[in-house]
Design an enzyme around this catalytic site. Structure first.
Site, PDB file in Angstrom:
ATOM      1  N   HIS A   1     -36.127  -0.064 -12.613  1.00 49.94           N
ATOM      2  CA  HIS A   1     -34.663  -0.183 -12.553  1.00 49.94           C
ATOM      3  C   HIS A   1     -34.354  -1.642 -12.221  1.00 49.94           C
ATOM      4  O   HIS A   1     -34.057  -1.999 -11.073  1.00 49.94           O
ATOM      5  CB  HIS A   1     -34.093   0.763 -11.497  1.00 49.94           C
ATOM      6  CG  HIS A   1     -32.618   0.572 -11.286  1.00 49.94           C
ATOM      7  ND1 HIS A   1     -31.692   0.781 -12.285  1.00 49.94           N
ATOM      8  CD2 HIS A   1     -31.900   0.153 -10.205  1.00 49.94           C
ATOM      9  CE1 HIS A   1     -30.482   0.516 -11.824  1.00 49.94           C
ATOM     10  NE2 HIS A   1     -30.586   0.117 -10.567  1.00 49.94           N
TER      11      HIS A   1
ATOM     12  N   ASP B   1     -29.013   4.032 -15.674  1.00 48.48           N
ATOM     13  CA  ASP B   1     -29.329   3.255 -16.874  1.00 48.48           C
ATOM     14  C   ASP B   1     -29.292   4.167 -18.105  1.00 48.48           C
ATOM     15  O   ASP B   1     -28.796   3.783 -19.165  1.00 48.48           O
ATOM     16  CB  ASP B   1     -30.712   2.610 -16.725  1.00 48.48           C
ATOM     17  CG  ASP B   1     -30.826   1.852 -15.412  1.00 48.48           C
ATOM     18  OD1 ASP B   1     -30.195   0.802 -15.285  1.00 48.48           O
ATOM     19  OD2 ASP B   1     -31.517   2.342 -14.498  1.00 48.48           O
TER      20      ASP B   1
HETATM   21  P1  NAD Z   1     -23.250   0.144   0.931  1.00 49.78           P
HETATM   22  O1  NAD Z   1     -23.517  -1.167   1.600  1.00 49.78           O
HETATM   23  O2  NAD Z   1     -21.849   0.530   0.614  1.00 49.78           O
HETATM   24  O3  NAD Z   1     -23.855   1.321   1.818  1.00 49.78           O
HETATM   25  C1  NAD Z   1     -25.142   1.272   2.310  1.00 49.78           C
HETATM   26  C2  NAD Z   1     -25.141   2.076   3.595  1.00 49.78           C
HETATM   27  O4  NAD Z   1     -26.493   2.165   4.023  1.00 49.78           O
HETATM   28  C3  NAD Z   1     -24.351   1.409   4.733  1.00 49.78           C
HETATM   29  O5  NAD Z   1     -23.463   2.352   5.301  1.00 49.78           O
HETATM   30  C4  NAD Z   1     -25.430   0.986   5.700  1.00 49.78           C
HETATM   31  O6  NAD Z   1     -25.011   0.992   7.054  1.00 49.78           O
HETATM   32  C5  NAD Z   1     -26.487   2.064   5.433  1.00 49.78           C
HETATM   33  N1  NAD Z   1     -27.822   1.740   5.928  1.00 49.78           N
HETATM   34  C6  NAD Z   1     -28.415   0.532   6.043  1.00 49.78           C
HETATM   35  N2  NAD Z   1     -29.631   0.659   6.608  1.00 49.78           N
HETATM   36  C7  NAD Z   1     -29.813   1.977   6.833  1.00 49.78           C
HETATM   37  C8  NAD Z   1     -30.863   2.737   7.400  1.00 49.78           C
HETATM   38  N3  NAD Z   1     -31.967   2.170   7.861  1.00 49.78           N
HETATM   39  N4  NAD Z   1     -30.714   4.069   7.473  1.00 49.78           N
HETATM   40  C9  NAD Z   1     -29.596   4.671   7.022  1.00 49.78           C
HETATM   41  N5  NAD Z   1     -28.558   4.008   6.495  1.00 49.78           N
HETATM   42  C10 NAD Z   1     -28.673   2.676   6.387  1.00 49.78           C
HETATM   43  O7  NAD Z   1     -24.181   0.183  -0.369  1.00 49.78           O
HETATM   44  P2  NAD Z   1     -24.074   1.155  -1.632  1.00 49.78           P
HETATM   45  O8  NAD Z   1     -23.154   0.546  -2.625  1.00 49.78           O
HETATM   46  O9  NAD Z   1     -23.850   2.551  -1.180  1.00 49.78           O
HETATM   47  O10 NAD Z   1     -25.556   0.964  -2.236  1.00 49.78           O
HETATM   48  C11 NAD Z   1     -26.682   1.447  -1.554  1.00 49.78           C
HETATM   49  C12 NAD Z   1     -27.964   1.026  -2.273  1.00 49.78           C
HETATM   50  O11 NAD Z   1     -28.027   1.626  -3.572  1.00 49.78           O
HETATM   51  C13 NAD Z   1     -28.103  -0.485  -2.534  1.00 49.78           C
HETATM   52  O12 NAD Z   1     -29.434  -0.876  -2.293  1.00 49.78           O
HETATM   53  C14 NAD Z   1     -27.763  -0.623  -4.012  1.00 49.78           C
HETATM   54  O13 NAD Z   1     -28.324  -1.787  -4.571  1.00 49.78           O
HETATM   55  C15 NAD Z   1     -28.395   0.633  -4.531  1.00 49.78           C
HETATM   56  N6  NAD Z   1     -27.960   1.084  -5.865  1.00 49.78           N
HETATM   57  C16 NAD Z   1     -28.911   1.610  -6.700  1.00 49.78           C
HETATM   58  C17 NAD Z   1     -28.555   2.080  -7.945  1.00 49.78           C
HETATM   59  C18 NAD Z   1     -29.579   2.650  -8.893  1.00 49.78           C
HETATM   60  O14 NAD Z   1     -29.229   2.884 -10.064  1.00 49.78           O
HETATM   61  N7  NAD Z   1     -30.825   2.904  -8.497  1.00 49.78           N
HETATM   62  C19 NAD Z   1     -27.212   2.020  -8.347  1.00 49.78           C
HETATM   63  C20 NAD Z   1     -26.263   1.474  -7.487  1.00 49.78           C
HETATM   64  C21 NAD Z   1     -26.652   1.005  -6.228  1.00 49.78           C
HETATM   65  C1  LMR Z   2     -26.793  -0.858 -10.644  1.00 46.73           C
HETATM   66  O1  LMR Z   2     -27.587  -0.750 -11.564  1.00 46.73           O
HETATM   67  O2  LMR Z   2     -25.565  -0.854 -10.813  1.00 46.73           O
HETATM   68  C2  LMR Z   2     -27.315  -0.951  -9.224  1.00 46.73           C
HETATM   69  O3  LMR Z   2     -28.710  -1.014  -9.198  1.00 46.73           O
HETATM   70  C3  LMR Z   2     -26.696  -2.046  -8.442  1.00 46.73           C
HETATM   71  C4  LMR Z   2     -27.202  -3.383  -8.884  1.00 46.73           C
HETATM   72  O4  LMR Z   2     -27.637  -4.149  -8.016  1.00 46.73           O
HETATM   73  O5  LMR Z   2     -27.152  -3.670 -10.080  1.00 46.73           O
END
Ligand code: NAD
Ligand code: LMR
Length: 337
Positions: free
Chosen positions: A190, A162
């Site tokens: 967030h 952000d």
């Molecule tokens: P993705 O689905 O591509 O990958 C997630 C991975 O986590 C998968 O490989 C899945 O098998 C694995 N997983 C699920 N449960 C698990 C466990 N118990 N232990 C270990 N691994 C496990 O998702 P992504 O795009 O990599 O996003 C991951 C997370 O990050 C999501 O919750 C998304 O919303 C979040 N995210 C947060 C931010 C932020 O700014 N804070 C930004 C983008 C995404």
């Molecule tokens: C983001 O900010 O891009 C991530 O937290 C993914 C989402 O769900 O928005």
């Protein structure tokens, strides 16, 4: 000649997922822990993803990067969290179009309970933990609850994406290079209640630095379009890509951990979601994004004494209230399991 540095263990959960795919290169290349710090990468995912993870391991090997020592792919948290000095908790379900991040609580909160317990048992006690999986602030709170032997100050959640978004949006509006904008703050959750605050931000044009509100002379834009755009940027990426942000999320995770590990630049601060200590009247025992400064290899300090306008106060209250509601909801979900 100084001794070569010993490798540190770094765990990335969700290692077969989208964000990890961009994050792992940064870690192996030395841009996060420094160009002299060798690392052992512990890669945790769930059993059905082990074949995919094999492919990720092959690619990591093929990077041929000298700082990357052991690679440990596993579905066992006891192995993944063993003696880790840094933890990127990425593995969790991402949201789909139309969802709020807190809609993921029921699906994801149990993961952070299990990983909190594993951190408590197996990680180094000074491990630095960054929660990326959503809803990140409340997942960090839950993770810490189940890891009582690790100081609360070692837990954080990511609002750096952000911050980067806000910095880029201001630079575009001011028509300057992105690194000429500094000190934009993300307060709170967030989520779409976060408060991106440019009131204390500065911009440097041709060697002269002034405040962003003075340079823009448009408080209305800063309080409306700017705030809403950053609050909804994650949803806008999902609407366009049909998947949540990954490249920019991985970059932000690297930025967050690098600054925590190496320290912030003199005279600058960054935003991190950390345990509230009551600063700025925010209730304690929620993980709230604040501006922080960090000494190299030290602890973060919440920046004190920034003036908070009435407008800002109303925004801080909304996002703190949401975090208290999420906390109550998370404990309810865990009690039912
Ligand atoms: P993705 O689905 O591509 O990958 C997630 C991975 O986590 C998968 O490989 C899945 O098998 C694995 N997983 C699920 N449960 C698990 C466990 N118990 N232990 C270990 N691994 C496990 O998702 P992504 O795009 O990599 O996003 C991951 C997370 O990050 C999501 O919750 C998304 O919303 C979040 N995210 C947060 C931010 C932020 O700014 N804070 C930004 C983008 C995404
Ligand atoms: C983001 O900010 O891009 C991530 O937290 C993914 C989402 O769900 O928005």
């Amino acid at each position: 000649m100084s001794e070569p540095m010993k490798p540190i263990n770094v765990v990335v959960t969700g290692a077969a997922g989208q964000i990890a795919y961009s994050l792992l290169y940064q870690l192996a290349a030395g841009t996060v822990f420094g160009p002299d710090q060798p690392i052992n990468l512990h890669l945790l995912d769930i059993p059905v993803m082990m074949k995919v993870l094999e492919g990720v391991v092959m690619e990591l090997e093929d990077l041929a990067l000298p700082l990357l020592r052991e690679i440990v792919p596993t579905a066992d948290p006891a192995v993944a969290f063993k003696d880790v000095a840094a933890a990127f908790l990425v593995g969790a379900m991402p949201r789909k179009e139309g969802m709020e991040r807190k809609d993921l609580l029921a699906a994801n909160v149990e993961i952070f309970k299990v990983q909190g317990e594993a951190l408590d048992k197996y990680a180094k006690k000074d491990v630095k933990i960054l929660v990326v999986g959503n809803p990140a602030n409340t997942n960090a709170l839950i993770c810490s609850h189940y890891a009582p032997s690790i100081p609360k100050q070692n837990f954080s959640a990511m609002t750096r994406l952000d911050q980067n978004r806000a910095q880029a949006a201001l630079a575009a509006r001011l028509n300057v290079q992105v690194d000429q904008v500094k000190k934009v703050i993300i307060w709170g959750n967030h989520s779409s209640t976060q408060y991106p605050d440019a009131a204390h931000a500065t911009v440097t044009v041709q060697g002269s630095t002034k405040s962003v509100p003075a340079a823009l002379n448009q408080d209305n834009w800063l309080q409306t379009t700017f705030v809403e755009t950053i609050q909804k940027r994650g949803a806008a990426v999902i609407a366009a890509r049909k998947m949540s942000s990954a490249m920019s999320a991985a970059k932000a995770a690297g930025d967050h951990m690098r600054d925590w590990w190496m320290g912030t630049k003199p005279g600058e601060y960054v935003s991190m979601a950390v345990f509230s200590d009551g600063s700025y009247g925010i209730p304690e025992n929620i993980v709230f994004s604040f501006p922080v400064t960090i000494e190299p290899h030290g602890q973060y300090k919440i920046v004190q004494g920034l003036p908070i306008s009435e407008f800002a106060r109303s925004k801080l209250t909304v996002t703190a209230n949401e975090l208290e509601e999420e906390r109550a909801e998370a404990y309810k979900v865990l009690q039912k399991k």
